[in-house]
Design an enzyme around this catalytic site. Structure first.
Site, short mmCIF file in Angstrom:
data_model
loop_
_atom_site.label_atom_id
_atom_site.label_comp_id
_atom_site.label_asym_id
_atom_site.label_seq_id
_atom_site.Cartn_x
_atom_site.Cartn_y
_atom_site.Cartn_z
N TYR A 78 57.56 -49.69 72.40
CA TYR A 78 56.52 -49.08 73.24
C TYR A 78 56.84 -47.60 73.53
CZ TYR A 78 53.18 -48.72 77.15
OH TYR A 78 52.15 -48.35 78.00
N LYS B 49 54.71 -44.28 72.48
CA LYS B 49 54.12 -43.40 73.49
C LYS B 49 54.68 -41.98 73.40
CE LYS B 49 51.18 -46.29 75.25
NZ LYS B 49 49.75 -46.07 75.08
N1 NAD Z 1 48.74 -50.30 83.15
C1 NAD Z 1 49.69 -49.38 83.28
O1 NAD Z 1 50.39 -49.33 84.29
C2 NAD Z 1 49.88 -48.35 82.19
C3 NAD Z 1 50.87 -47.38 82.36
C4 NAD Z 1 51.05 -46.43 81.38
C5 NAD Z 1 50.26 -46.42 80.23
N2 NAD Z 1 49.31 -47.38 80.08
C6 NAD Z 1 48.52 -47.34 78.84
O2 NAD Z 1 47.15 -47.33 79.18
C7 NAD Z 1 46.39 -48.00 78.17
C8 NAD Z 1 45.55 -49.09 78.80
O3 NAD Z 1 46.42 -49.99 79.48
P1 NAD Z 1 45.86 -51.21 80.38
O4 NAD Z 1 46.87 -51.46 81.41
O5 NAD Z 1 44.47 -50.94 80.78
O6 NAD Z 1 45.96 -52.39 79.30
P2 NAD Z 1 45.04 -53.71 79.13
O7 NAD Z 1 45.87 -54.68 78.37
O8 NAD Z 1 44.46 -54.12 80.44
O9 NAD Z 1 43.84 -53.19 78.20
C9 NAD Z 1 44.05 -52.78 76.87
C10 NAD Z 1 42.79 -53.06 76.07
O10 NAD Z 1 43.07 -52.68 74.71
C11 NAD Z 1 42.51 -53.65 73.84
N3 NAD Z 1 43.20 -53.67 72.57
C12 NAD Z 1 44.44 -54.15 72.28
N4 NAD Z 1 44.68 -54.04 70.97
C13 NAD Z 1 43.58 -53.48 70.41
C14 NAD Z 1 43.23 -53.12 69.08
N5 NAD Z 1 44.06 -53.34 68.05
N6 NAD Z 1 42.02 -52.57 68.87
C15 NAD Z 1 41.15 -52.35 69.89
N7 NAD Z 1 41.43 -52.69 71.17
C16 NAD Z 1 42.63 -53.25 71.42
C17 NAD Z 1 42.69 -54.97 74.60
O11 NAD Z 1 41.80 -55.96 74.10
C18 NAD Z 1 42.39 -54.55 76.04
O12 NAD Z 1 41.03 -54.69 76.37
C19 NAD Z 1 47.41 -48.49 77.15
O13 NAD Z 1 47.50 -47.57 76.08
C20 NAD Z 1 48.69 -48.55 77.94
O14 NAD Z 1 49.82 -48.43 77.11
C21 NAD Z 1 49.10 -48.35 81.02
#
Ligand code: NAD
Length: 245
Positions: free
Chosen positions: A152, A156
């Site tokens: 991961y 990133k």
């Molecule tokens: N939640 C956090 O605290 C956090 C922190 C830092 C970064 N992020 C980043 O933010 C982004 C969103 O995170 P989140 O927490 O909303 O995650 P989440 O799991 O709630 O949502 C991610 C979405 O991406 C979709 N997805 C996964 N694989 C896919 C693919 N191959 N093609 C198309 N869609 C796909 C999933 O179906 C889901 O709807 C991610 O890139 C994550 O790494 C999140």
């Protein structure tokens, strides 16, 4: 702030991506809901339309070049152009590296990093032709490294390299490419964290709280709008001051 702009948001079936899509729709954008889960795509599309927004749902797996080609063709057919791409789709497969399988490594790199590159590549011809475009790639505070997250964190931090290199390639074409690195954000993922661990994680954040999906969405809004017209190749950390690079 985005009246009439066409914005593709990947992974917008839930979580942060859904928050970005809903916010952009409220700001007047025509939003493209793009996720590999069809039921979620339909739900978010319906919700935005019910709230008088403009939305188009296209089921897409960002690891598949054929899906991305279909996505871009549908968006161009339906809306005639593409102004904004938010590369948000992302997953984790956390495990210490001595136990990490090749599949766990490949899947995270494929979705988070290669998927972001493929989506950039697919929208660039349209953006180059019109000398205008905004790309926002979602990185993470985990880019600085965390145990159990070699895949991961690599994806990133890779996104930051992609962002900077692409910004240098397309700056002269009026295309801004930036990244947003969220810290600890309140989502379904963080709600699953045991309260005692949550407390420890929050203690080291200067603002002493988790961030919200809305706070990530408003940073993306700034970078997707013309309010940030002279900003490119940058990473904005939305993490309550946890990291100060
Ligand atoms: N939640 C956090 O605290 C956090 C922190 C830092 C970064 N992020 C980043 O933010 C982004 C969103 O995170 P989140 O927490 O909303 O995650 P989440 O799991 O709630 O949502 C991610 C979405 O991406 C979709 N997805 C996964 N694989 C896919 C693919 N191959 N093609 C198309 N869609 C796909 C999933 O179906 C889901 O709807 C991610 O890139 C994550 O790494 C999140």
């Amino acid at each position: 702030m985005l009246k009439g702009k066409v914005a593709i948001i990947t992974g917008s079936g839930q979580g942060i991506g859904k928050g970005i899509a809903c916010r952009f729709a409220r700001e007047g954008a025509k939003v493209v809901i793009c996720d590999m889960k069809e039921d979620l795509v339909k739900q978010v599309e319906k919700r935005i339309i019910e709230q008088n927004g403009i939305a188009l749902g296209v089921m897409t797996d960002v690891t598949k070049a054929a899906d991305i080609k279909n996505l871009v063709e549908k968006v161009l057919d339906h809306f005639g152009t593409i102004d904004i791409l938010i590369n948000n789709a992302g997953i984790t497969r956390d495990v210490m590296s001595h136990r990490m399988s090749e599949e766990q490594w490949d899947l995270v790199i494929d979705i988070n990093l290669k998927g972001s590159f493929l989506c950039c590549q697919a929208v660039l011809p349209t953006m180059r032709d019109k000398n205008y475009g905004k790309i926002v790639n979602i990185s993470s505070a985990a880019r600085f490294g965390n145990p159990g997250q070699v895949n991961y964190a690599a994806s990133k931090e890779g996104i930051v390299g992609l962002t900077r290199s692409l910004a240098k390639e397309v700056g002269a074409k009026g295309i801004n490419v930036n990244a947003v690195a969220p810290g600890f954000i309140e989502t379904a993922m963080s709600k699953a964290v045991p309260p005692e661990i949550l407390k420890e994680k929050v203690k080291i954040i200067p603002m002493l709280r988790q961030g919200t999906v809305e706070e990530v969405a408003s940073t993306c809004l700034f970078l997707a709008s013309d309010e940030s017209s002279f900003i490119t190749g940058q990473v904005i950390h939305v993490d309550g001051g946890r990291y100060m690079p």
